[in-house]
Design an enzyme around this catalytic site. Structure first.
Site, mmCIF file in Angstrom:
data_model
loop_
_atom_site.group_PDB
_atom_site.id
_atom_site.type_symbol
_atom_site.label_atom_id
_atom_site.label_comp_id
_atom_site.label_asym_id
_atom_site.label_seq_id
_atom_site.Cartn_x
_atom_site.Cartn_y
_atom_site.Cartn_z
ATOM 1 N N LYS A 84 53.213 24.348 42.646
ATOM 2 C CA LYS A 84 53.107 25.178 43.843
ATOM 3 C C LYS A 84 53.735 24.454 45.038
ATOM 4 C CE LYS A 84 49.401 27.489 46.488
ATOM 5 N NZ LYS A 84 47.932 27.652 46.534
ATOM 6 N N SER A 159 46.302 32.078 47.404
ATOM 7 C CA SER A 159 47.657 31.731 47.799
ATOM 8 C C SER A 159 48.547 31.301 46.642
ATOM 9 C CB SER A 159 47.620 30.621 48.852
ATOM 10 O OG SER A 159 47.081 29.432 48.336
ATOM 11 N N SER A 183 42.087 30.377 46.352
ATOM 12 C CA SER A 183 43.514 30.513 46.053
ATOM 13 C C SER A 183 43.915 30.242 44.608
ATOM 14 C CB SER A 183 44.337 29.614 46.978
ATOM 15 O OG SER A 183 44.233 30.061 48.301
#
Length: 471
Positions: A84, A159, A183
């Site tokens: 990520k 997220s 997230s």
């Protein structure tokens, strides 16, 4: 809104080196010599390019990734994955999903990146996230959103939306994710995946987390199977284990009968929608059929918790705005998106209350512990309603409307981030009208990842999780 028959579903599963393997299965095929790491990396890159045309999930894609094989029997030797884009990976820029600065190439791997790499994964690049991970959807003011493989008109969550979209679509079997308010668990629920937020300190913290007044961020993965998440945690522990937490080891299946409390409406008073309520109720019935004891439970947290968490979010946005030049010399907080700006501006109107907010948030652990008396786990929704359409939570929505929508959606997950306790999202049901995944969440005491994985294994064995290519 598109009908069930008209909506666009995306998957890239095919008869190639990856097949329909999860990460553990692919690693086993590699060890047996049925496929090579080079073949797997090549075919994964092809899948990623195809998925990316529809999903917009990738921030950086390496054209010629070097297959990574530890040579020491790493759990995921040669398995392709993504990191990520809020964790440093040597040589790749870290953009945090923001248009407020030009990111620089990282000079070293972050501590968690080293821990993840120790499992033998082959990193193909970095996945997209909303700006600084604040939003529960991966959408932007000036760029295409990350789209959900189950329905490209829907949010992939946030997220860790980019990671979840790629894994659900079959581009890679597992991907890095992290969780500062839901997230990992939110995109897992939206995309029909397994997403476990570890206990605070279970894996190595990155520098940013260690500097927070309350460290709410935990790193982990999203995966299509429970055993992949279990294998990740076992591999991470092989690299480094926190001596303050009970050892975990490799969890391989269901465990003992458990005492499970369940709640449907959130502790802050948000009422779950009908489909979500049904998913939790049906899961509770399944647990009873499997031999577990299930009973209602109340979580009596301070009624100011939601406002306090929003204030803390605002503090984080303020700190980013104040220190942004450490990310890029051209950082301009005026280019932060509407959600980040709204959080920051709201915080600045009432910053004097910060000490009280921090005291109350730290005391939340007492109420959490009290709810667990006589219980092993608590079952709840992940989110208060089913996956929204693209645009519903966009940073282009006026901040007062947007924050109310977020509060009405993200009503369960932040508690575990504040207290530092583990929780897991697992696919439990699908919506009747359009077949979208609905996740349920199990939360545990500090260090109880084994129990969370065992109950997830039991549910997966009883009713294997539906995948996008099965529909």
């Amino acid at each position: 809104m598109t009908t069930f028959e008209e909506r666009t579903r995306v998957h890239v599963f095919r008869d190639d080196a990856l097949g329909e393997h999860d990460a553990v299965g692919l690693a086993e095929a590699l060890r047996r010599g049925e496929v090579s790491a080079a073949e797997v990396a090549r075919d994964a890159a092809r899948r990623v390019r195809e998925a990316e045309e529809r999903l917009n999930a990738v921030q950086v894609h390496l054209d010629a990734p070097e297959p990574s094989v530890t040579g020491a029997g790493g759990a995921f030797d040669g398995v392709p994955t993504f990191v990520k884009d809020n964790v440093d990976y040597l040589g790749l820029p870290t953009g945090h999903g923001s248009a407020a600065f030009t990111p620089r190439a990282a000079r070293r791997h972050a501590p968690f990146a080293r821990q993840f790499l120790s499992s033998g994964v082959t990193v193909l690049g970095k996945t997209r996230l909303p700006e600084f991970g604040f939003s529960p959807t991966t959408e932007y003011e000036g760029a295409e959103p990350v789209r959900n493989p189950w329905d490209t008109d829907r949010s992939a969550g946030g997220s860790s939306g980019g990671s979840a979209a790629l894994v659900a679509a079959g581009a890679v079997p597992i991907a890095h994710a992290n969780d500062g308010g839901g997230s990992i668990r939110i995109p897992a629920a939206c995309c029909g995946l397994v997403g476990l937020k570890p206990t605070r300190g279970r894996v190595l913290a990155n520098a940013q987390s260690r500097r927070l007044p309350i460290d709410i961020v935990s790193d982990g993965v999203v995966s299509r199977s429970v055993r992949d998440t279990a294998a990740f945690l076992a591999a991470a522990e092989t690299y480094w284990r926190n001596p303050k937490l009970p050892p975990l080891g490799l969890v391989e299946g269901p465990g003992r009968p458990l005492r499970v409390g369940f709640l449907v409406d959130s502790p802050n008073g948000v009422r779950a929608d009908a489909a979500t309520r049904a998913a939790v109720t049906e899961t509770a019935a399944t647990l009873e059929r499997l031999g577990h004891t299930v009973q209602p439970v109340e979580l009596a947290i301070d009624p100011r918790f939601t406002a306090d968490f929003l204030t803390y979010w605002g503090l984080l946005s303020f700190l980013i705005g104040a220190t942004g030049r450490t990310l890029g010399g051209d950082f301009d907080r005026r280019r932060m998106d509407g959600l980040s700006r709204g959080l920051r501006e709201t915080y600045l109107r009432d910053w004097q209350g910060t000490p009280g907010v921090l005291r109350r948030l730290r005391r939340t652990s007492r109420a959490y512990a009290a709810a667990f008396r006589g219980l092993d786990l608590i079952l709840s929704p992940v989110l208060a309603h089913t996956t929204p359409p693209i645009g519903h939570l966009s940073p282009l929505v006026p901040y007062p409307v947007l924050i109310e929508r977020i509060i009405a959606y993200v009503a369960y997950t932040p508690l575990n981030n504040v207290v530092g306790t583990p929780s897991i999202s697992v696919p439990a049901a699908r919506t009747t009208e359009d077949g979208l995944p609905i996740g349920v969440m199990f939360s545990g005491r500090p260090g109880s990842e084994r129990t969370l994985l065992e109950v997830a294994f039991a549910l997966e064995a009883d009713r294997p999780f539906r995948r996008v290519q099965d529909v």
